[in-house]
Design a protein around this motif. Structure first.
Motif, short mmCIF file in Angstrom:
data_model
loop_
_atom_site.label_atom_id
_atom_site.label_comp_id
_atom_site.label_asym_id
_atom_site.label_seq_id
_atom_site.Cartn_x
_atom_site.Cartn_y
_atom_site.Cartn_z
N ALA A 12 25.69 107.14 41.45
CA ALA A 12 24.25 106.97 41.20
C ALA A 12 23.57 106.24 42.36
O ALA A 12 22.58 106.74 42.91
CB ALA A 12 24.04 106.21 39.89
N ASP A 13 24.07 105.07 42.73
CA ASP A 13 23.39 104.24 43.72
C ASP A 13 23.55 104.73 45.15
O ASP A 13 22.61 104.66 45.94
CB ASP A 13 23.89 102.80 43.64
N LYS A 14 24.71 105.22 45.50
CA LYS A 14 24.96 105.62 46.89
C LYS A 14 24.63 107.10 47.14
O LYS A 14 24.10 107.44 48.18
CB LYS A 14 26.42 105.36 47.27
N LEU A 15 24.97 107.97 46.18
CA LEU A 15 24.77 109.41 46.38
C LEU A 15 23.50 109.94 45.74
O LEU A 15 23.09 111.06 46.01
CB LEU A 15 25.97 110.19 45.86
N GLY A 16 22.87 109.16 44.86
CA GLY A 16 21.63 109.60 44.23
C GLY A 16 21.81 110.50 43.03
O GLY A 16 20.86 111.17 42.60
N ARG B 134 23.55 103.38 53.22
CA ARG B 134 23.81 102.93 51.84
C ARG B 134 25.24 102.41 51.67
O ARG B 134 25.63 102.03 50.57
CB ARG B 134 23.58 104.06 50.86
N GLY B 135 26.03 102.43 52.76
CA GLY B 135 27.38 101.90 52.69
C GLY B 135 28.47 102.90 52.38
O GLY B 135 29.61 102.52 52.10
N VAL B 136 28.16 104.20 52.44
CA VAL B 136 29.19 105.21 52.21
C VAL B 136 30.11 105.25 53.42
O VAL B 136 29.65 105.28 54.56
CB VAL B 136 28.56 106.59 51.94
N GLU B 137 31.41 105.26 53.17
CA GLU B 137 32.42 105.30 54.23
C GLU B 137 32.66 106.73 54.67
O GLU B 137 32.99 107.60 53.85
CB GLU B 137 33.75 104.71 53.72
N PHE B 138 32.49 107.00 55.96
CA PHE B 138 32.74 108.33 56.51
C PHE B 138 34.04 108.31 57.31
O PHE B 138 34.30 107.37 58.06
CB PHE B 138 31.60 108.79 57.42
N VAL B 139 34.83 109.35 57.14
CA VAL B 139 36.06 109.50 57.93
C VAL B 139 35.86 110.55 59.02
O VAL B 139 36.70 110.68 59.90
CB VAL B 139 37.28 109.85 57.04
#
Length: 152
Positions: A23-27, A101-106
């Motif tokens: 909800a908070d990070k991906l909407g 928003r703080g999502v970790e990308f690899v």
């Protein structure tokens, strides 16, 4: 007759934390959060533009047998499970927004024969493949036959 896909399941470590992440990070929107008999919890999220496709966030446990639940938990801990593919119209912008928003990308956005792709992880370590699709054919892939079969 089947008219489409309406539900996909994603294994998570913690339903509360995963509901917040999606909800908070991906909407996404929380579409259900119900505790059923024996403590089983049914929790789903959906993208606001596609409420017909829900993602069921579930922890490994009943109705799985203990051996299967242990296998899923170990796979989550290793970070080897695929979550979902997410469509975008601008992968670079989505990457910037989700990173903020703080999502970790690899994997940062990269050009592929089928479009621009970035790979992130959810809070349980599942892969989230984010793709801005382009038109493509089998000839766009090295070592592929026209029918799309891999031919090394």
């Amino acid at each position: 007759m089947i008219s489409g896909v309406s539900l996909v399941g994603v294994w998570v470590n913690d339903i509360d934390a995963s509901l917040r992440f999606y909800a908070d990070k991906l909407g996404f929107t929380v579409t259900s959060d119900i505790t059923l008999g024996d403590g089983y919890r049914w929790a789903t999220v959906a993208h606001p533009d596609h409420p017909e496709l829900e993602v069921n966030l579930q922890v490994p446990g009943p109705p799985l047998d203990p051996e299967s639940a242990t296998y899923i938990r170990r796979s989550l801990d290793k970070g080897v499970l695929h979550g979902v593919g997410l469509a975008t119209t601008d992968c670079q912008e989505t990457f910037r927004e989700l990173s903020a928003r703080g999502v970790e990308f690899v994997q940062e956005p990269s050009d592929r024969p089928y479009g621009v792709e970035a790979v992130a992880r959810d809070n349980s370590g599942n892969f989230l493949v984010i793709v801005e699709r382009h038109e493509y054919t089998g000839e766009d892939f090295a070592h592929a036959e026209v029918g799309g079969r891999y031919d090394a």
